[in-house]
Write a protein that holds these residues in place. Structure first.
Motif, PDB file in Angstrom:
ATOM      1  N   TYR A   1      72.617  70.196  63.781  1.00  0.00           N
ATOM      2  CA  TYR A   1      74.025  70.344  64.167  1.00  0.00           C
ATOM      3  C   TYR A   1      74.210  69.903  65.615  1.00  0.00           C
ATOM      4  O   TYR A   1      73.505  70.356  66.513  1.00  0.00           O
ATOM      5  CB  TYR A   1      74.451  71.796  63.975  1.00  0.00           C
ATOM      6  N   LYS A   2      75.193  69.017  65.852  1.00  0.00           N
ATOM      7  CA  LYS A   2      75.407  68.411  67.162  1.00  0.00           C
ATOM      8  C   LYS A   2      76.578  69.009  67.933  1.00  0.00           C
ATOM      9  O   LYS A   2      76.979  68.498  68.968  1.00  0.00           O
ATOM     10  CB  LYS A   2      75.648  66.900  67.000  1.00  0.00           C
ATOM     11  N   GLY A   3      77.153  70.079  67.401  1.00  0.00           N
ATOM     12  CA  GLY A   3      78.232  70.728  68.127  1.00  0.00           C
ATOM     13  C   GLY A   3      79.617  70.214  67.783  1.00  0.00           C
ATOM     14  O   GLY A   3      80.585  70.506  68.499  1.00  0.00           O
ATOM     15  N   GLU A   4      79.735  69.484  66.688  1.00  0.00           N
ATOM     16  CA  GLU A   4      81.054  69.003  66.290  1.00  0.00           C
ATOM     17  C   GLU A   4      81.958  70.171  65.888  1.00  0.00           C
ATOM     18  O   GLU A   4      81.507  71.196  65.391  1.00  0.00           O
ATOM     19  CB  GLU A   4      80.957  67.988  65.152  1.00  0.00           C
ATOM     20  N   THR A   5      83.257  70.002  66.098  1.00  0.00           N
ATOM     21  CA  THR A   5      84.227  71.050  65.789  1.00  0.00           C
ATOM     22  C   THR A   5      84.522  71.082  64.294  1.00  0.00           C
ATOM     23  O   THR A   5      84.736  70.046  63.662  1.00  0.00           O
ATOM     24  CB  THR A   5      85.541  70.815  66.559  1.00  0.00           C
ATOM     25  N   VAL A   6      84.508  72.293  63.739  1.00  0.00           N
ATOM     26  CA  VAL A   6      84.901  72.466  62.338  1.00  0.00           C
ATOM     27  C   VAL A   6      86.175  73.299  62.312  1.00  0.00           C
ATOM     28  O   VAL A   6      86.389  74.160  63.162  1.00  0.00           O
ATOM     29  CB  VAL A   6      83.785  73.137  61.512  1.00  0.00           C
ATOM     30  N   LYS A   7      87.024  73.034  61.330  1.00  0.00           N
ATOM     31  CA  LYS A   7      88.330  73.691  61.256  1.00  0.00           C
ATOM     32  C   LYS A   7      88.326  74.793  60.207  1.00  0.00           C
ATOM     33  O   LYS A   7      87.808  74.619  59.111  1.00  0.00           O
ATOM     34  CB  LYS A   7      89.407  72.660  60.956  1.00  0.00           C
ATOM     35  N   LEU A   8      88.932  75.913  60.567  1.00  0.00           N
ATOM     36  CA  LEU A   8      89.016  77.081  59.698  1.00  0.00           C
ATOM     37  C   LEU A   8      90.457  77.272  59.243  1.00  0.00           C
ATOM     38  O   LEU A   8      91.372  77.359  60.071  1.00  0.00           O
ATOM     39  CB  LEU A   8      88.532  78.325  60.448  1.00  0.00           C
ATOM     40  N   LEU A   9      90.651  77.340  57.936  1.00  0.00           N
ATOM     41  CA  LEU A   9      91.973  77.551  57.347  1.00  0.00           C
ATOM     42  C   LEU A   9      92.061  78.992  56.861  1.00  0.00           C
ATOM     43  O   LEU A   9      91.482  79.349  55.831  1.00  0.00           O
ATOM     44  CB  LEU A   9      92.168  76.576  56.179  1.00  0.00           C
TER      45      LEU A   9
ATOM     46  N   LYS B   1      81.328  75.332  66.891  1.00  0.00           N
ATOM     47  CA  LYS B   1      82.664  75.161  67.449  1.00  0.00           C
ATOM     48  C   LYS B   1      83.696  75.232  66.326  1.00  0.00           C
ATOM     49  O   LYS B   1      83.635  74.456  65.371  1.00  0.00           O
ATOM     50  CB  LYS B   1      82.771  73.821  68.186  1.00  0.00           C
ATOM     51  N   VAL B   2      84.624  76.171  66.447  1.00  0.00           N
ATOM     52  CA  VAL B   2      85.591  76.430  65.380  1.00  0.00           C
ATOM     53  C   VAL B   2      87.007  76.334  65.922  1.00  0.00           C
ATOM     54  O   VAL B   2      87.329  76.916  66.960  1.00  0.00           O
ATOM     55  CB  VAL B   2      85.371  77.830  64.760  1.00  0.00           C
ATOM     56  N   GLU B   3      87.848  75.610  65.202  1.00  0.00           N
ATOM     57  CA  GLU B   3      89.279  75.545  65.493  1.00  0.00           C
ATOM     58  C   GLU B   3      90.032  76.126  64.304  1.00  0.00           C
ATOM     59  O   GLU B   3      89.827  75.707  63.162  1.00  0.00           O
ATOM     60  CB  GLU B   3      89.722  74.100  65.723  1.00  0.00           C
ATOM     61  N   THR B   4      90.898  77.112  64.551  1.00  0.00           N
ATOM     62  CA  THR B   4      91.689  77.712  63.489  1.00  0.00           C
ATOM     63  C   THR B   4      92.962  76.907  63.270  1.00  0.00           C
ATOM     64  O   THR B   4      93.654  76.555  64.236  1.00  0.00           O
ATOM     65  CB  THR B   4      92.056  79.164  63.838  1.00  0.00           C
ATOM     66  N   VAL B   5      93.253  76.599  62.016  1.00  0.00           N
ATOM     67  CA  VAL B   5      94.433  75.813  61.657  1.00  0.00           C
ATOM     68  C   VAL B   5      95.336  76.674  60.780  1.00  0.00           C
ATOM     69  O   VAL B   5      94.992  76.987  59.636  1.00  0.00           O
ATOM     70  CB  VAL B   5      94.040  74.530  60.894  1.00  0.00           C
ATOM     71  N   GLY B   6      96.478  77.085  61.306  1.00  0.00           N
ATOM     72  CA  GLY B   6      97.381  77.946  60.562  1.00  0.00           C
ATOM     73  C   GLY B   6      98.277  77.172  59.613  1.00  0.00           C
ATOM     74  O   GLY B   6      98.592  76.001  59.846  1.00  0.00           O
TER      75      GLY B   6
END
Length: 521
Positions: free
Chosen positions: A356-364, A389-394
C-alpha cells in the motif's frame, strides 16, 4: 426559554403530522381499542406482493398472510396451512390448508389462490422469492384444501420461504388476467389477515381495522391499528415520550435515544422479533480495484477496525460484533472461523506486505441517520490510525442506491437481511452468478471464487442438515480468510413499546405478523 416537556409537546404538534392527522379526541376514545405504531419511512405501497420493503411489511403483514409463520427458533408454525410434509427424496412438499378462511371481501381462500399466488403472481413480481422459486418445478391444487409443490432438485431452505413477507398469498379472483401493477385493488389491499385496510392519509397515518371474520378465534384483540408517519427522528422520539405513540419499531429512532426512552415510566424495550431477518452489516470493499484487489489489504481493514467499540458508541450496545459472513441466527452459522480482533500493529504489517502506497480511498456512509454517521466516522478514524488515507463522501439514500448499484465506490457501509437460511440471504452476497448491476443487495463487491460458488450450491441442494452444515462451515472459513467484505455487526434492532401493550412480539418477524395477538392492558 421553553422546558423539555414544552419542547416535546411543541415538536409533536408541529412535526408529528400523523398524530395531528388523527384527532386526539379520537385517539383518547380508542385508547383501549387501538394501538398506535410509528412507521418509518412512509410505505411506497401496501400491496405486499408488489412491494416488499420494511415499512410495507410492517403494515401489510397484518393485512396479508403466508402459509406459515416462524417462531424465534425459526421453526415453522401453522398459519394458512395447518400441516405439511416432505417426501423422502426431498422433492415433494404437501400442505393442508386451514378450512373456512375468507378473503376480506368474503370470498373463500382455497388451494387455487396458493397456486396463482406462487406460480403466476409472485414469480413475476417478487425478485427475492423468484430466486428461491428457481428450484420449484410445479405447484398444483390437489383439492380445494391441499397444495403440492414439486421441486427440480432438493432445496434445503424451501420450508423457510412461506412467511408472509416472503410468500404472501394474493386473491386470484381479484388479480387473475389483470395488470398486477395497475390493478385498482392495490390501493385497497385485500388479504386474509387479522386486520383490514380502512384509510391512508398520505404523509399522516394508515388505519387498519379488525377483521371480524378472521379465521383464528379471539384474534385480533384490538379494534384498530394506526401507523403514524412522523417526519424526523427527534419528532418520533418526542411522539413516544409524550405518550401519543405506543410502539416504536427498530430503527425508527436513533439508537442513542433508545436507552433514555426505555427508562420512561411505563416503557420497555425488546430486541426480539428480528430473528428471521437476521440483520447483518458490513463494509463493502470493491474487489475490482486496487488496493482492495489485494487480500492482505482487505485483511488489514478488518484488523484496523475496533468493532467492539462501535457496538458501544454507534449502536449503544444493540449490536454484536460479527464473527463472519453469517449472522448467528442464520442456520449453520459458525464462529470457528478466522477472527479479526482490533490490532493496529497487525493492520500496519499487512498494509506493508500489500504494498500500500498511501493512496486515498473513499468511504460511502449509509445515509440512514446519525447512528450510521457515527459508525462511518469511527471506521474512518480507525483506518486512518492504521495508516490508510480515507475520504468520506456523503450522499442521500437515492445517491447511495445508485452508486452502490453501479459499483461506483471504494468502500460503502451496508446492512442486509439474511432471512434465516444461507441459501436465501447469504449466498447472494458472494456467489459470482449474482454479480449484476442494478441492485445494492447482491455481490456488488465483485468477489469471484469458483470454490465459494460450489460450496454455496452444495449447501443449498444437500438433502440432510449434516451435509448442508459441512458445506457451509467450509465456505465460512474460506470467506473469512479472503475477506471479500469487512464484516461489522449483527444489529439487534430495539423495539420500544408501552408496557400496557401486552404480547407485541410473537414470532421471528416481530411486529410484521404479530399485532393481532397484541392487547392493551
Amino acid at each position: 426559554m421553553i422546558n423539555r416537556r414544552e419542547f416535546i409537546s411543541y415538536a409533536v404538534a408541529s412535526a408529528g403530522l400523523s398524530i395531528a392527522g388523527v384527532p386526539l379526541s379520537v385517539l383518547a376514545q380508542e385508547n383501549k381499542t387501538a394501538i398506535n405504531v410509528l412507521v418509518q419511512p412512509e410505505p411506497s405501497g401496501l400491496m405486499l406482493g408488489l412491494v416488499q420493503n420494511g415499512p410495507t411489511q410492517l403494515v401489510s403483514g397484518n393485512i396479508y398472510e403466508g402459509l406459515l409463520r416462524y417462531d424465534e427458533k425459526l421453526n415453522p408454525q401453522p398459519l394458512l396451512a395447518t400441516s405439511w410434509n416432505r417426501s423422502d427424496d426431498g422433492l415433494t412438499y404437501t400442505f393442508k390448508l386451514k378450512p373456512d378462511v375468507k378473503w376480506h371481501d368474503g370470498k373463500p381462500f382455497t388451494a387455487d389462490d396458493v397456486v396463482f399466488s406462487v406460480d403466476k403472481f409472485l414469480r413475476k413480481t417478487h425478485a427475492r422469492l423468484r430466486s428461491g422459486l428457481a428450484a420449484l418445478d410445479t405447484v398444483r391444487a390437489v383439492d380445494p384444501l391441499t397444495v403440492e409443490f414439486k421441486l427440480k432438485y432438493p432445496f434445503g431452505p424451501f420450508i423457510s420461504m412461506f412467511e408472509t413477507g416472503t410468500m404472501p398469498m394474493v386473491p386470484k379472483h381479484i388479480y387473475e388476467n389483470t395488470d398486477f401493477a395497475t390493478n385498482p385493488a392495490n390501493a385497497n389491499p385485500i388479504g386474509t389477515g387479522p386486520f383490514k385496510f380502512k384509510e391512508w392519509v398520505r404523509g399522516s397515518y394508515i388505519q387498519l381495522v379488525a377483521n371480524e371474520a378472521y379465521h383464528t378465534k379471539g384474534e385480533p384483540v384490538v379494534q384498530s391499528l394506526y401507523f403514524h408517519v412522523v417526519p424526523d427522528a427527534a419528532s418520533r422520539a418526542a411522539a413516544f415520550e409524550s405518550g401519543k405513540v405506543d410502539i416504536v419499531p427498530g430503527g425508527a429512532v436513533e439508537f442513542f435515544d433508545v436507552a433514555r426512552l426505555s427508562k420512561l415510566p411505563g416503557a420497555a424495550v425488546t430486541t426480539k422479533g428480528w430473528e428471521f431477518y437476521s440483520p447483518h452489516s458490513w463494509l463493502v470493499l470493491n474487489n475490482r480495484k486496487a488496493p482492495f484487489d489485494n487480500v492482505k489489504f482487505r485483511q488489514a481493514v478488518m484488523y484496523a477496525m475496533n468493532r467492539d467499540a462501535m457496538t458501544k458508541v454507534a449502536w449503544q450496545g444493540f449490536a454484536k460484533t460479527a464473527a463472519g459472513p453469517f449472522n448467528s441466527h442464520v442456520k449453520f452459522a459458525s464462529d470457528k472461523v478466522t477472527q479479526y480482533p482490533h490490532d493496529l500493529d497487525k493492520a500496519k504489517s499487512l498494509l506493508k506486505e500489500a504494498g500500500y502506497k498511501g493512496e486515498t480511498v473513499k468511504l460511502l456512509p449509509l445515509p440512514y441517520g446519525e447512528s450510521w454517521q457515527r459508525l462511518a466516522e469511527m471506521i474512518r478514524q480507525n483506518l486512518t490510525q492504521a495508516g490508510i488515507k480515507v475520504e468520506t463522501v456523503g450522499t442521500d439514500v437515492a445517491g447511495w442506491n445508485q452508486r452502490t448499484s453501479e459499483w461506483d465506490y471504494d468502500m460503502a457501509i451496508i446492512y442486509v437481511y439474511q432471512y434465516a437460511d444461507p441459501a436465501l440471504g447469504v449466498a447472494r452476497t458472494y456467489t459470482s452468478h449474482n454479480i449484476a448491476k442494478g441492485s445494492p443487495f447482491n455481490n456488488i463487491e465483485g468477489y469471484v471464487n469458483p470454490k465459494a460458488d460450489e460450496l454455496f450450491d452444495a449447501g443449498a441442494k444437500a438433502l440432510s442438515d449434516a451435509d448442508r452444515a459441512k458445506a457451509y462451515a467450509e465456505v465460512q472459513q474460506l470467506l473469512t480468510d479472503e475477506v471479500p467484505v469487512a464484516w461489522l455487526h449483527e444489529i439487534n434492532f430495539p423495539t420500544l413499546y408501552r408496557t400496557k401493550i401486552k404480547n407485541p412480539i410473537s414470532s421471528s418477524v416481530g411486529l410484521n405478523d404479530g399485532l393481532s395477538r397484541a392487547s392493551i392492558g
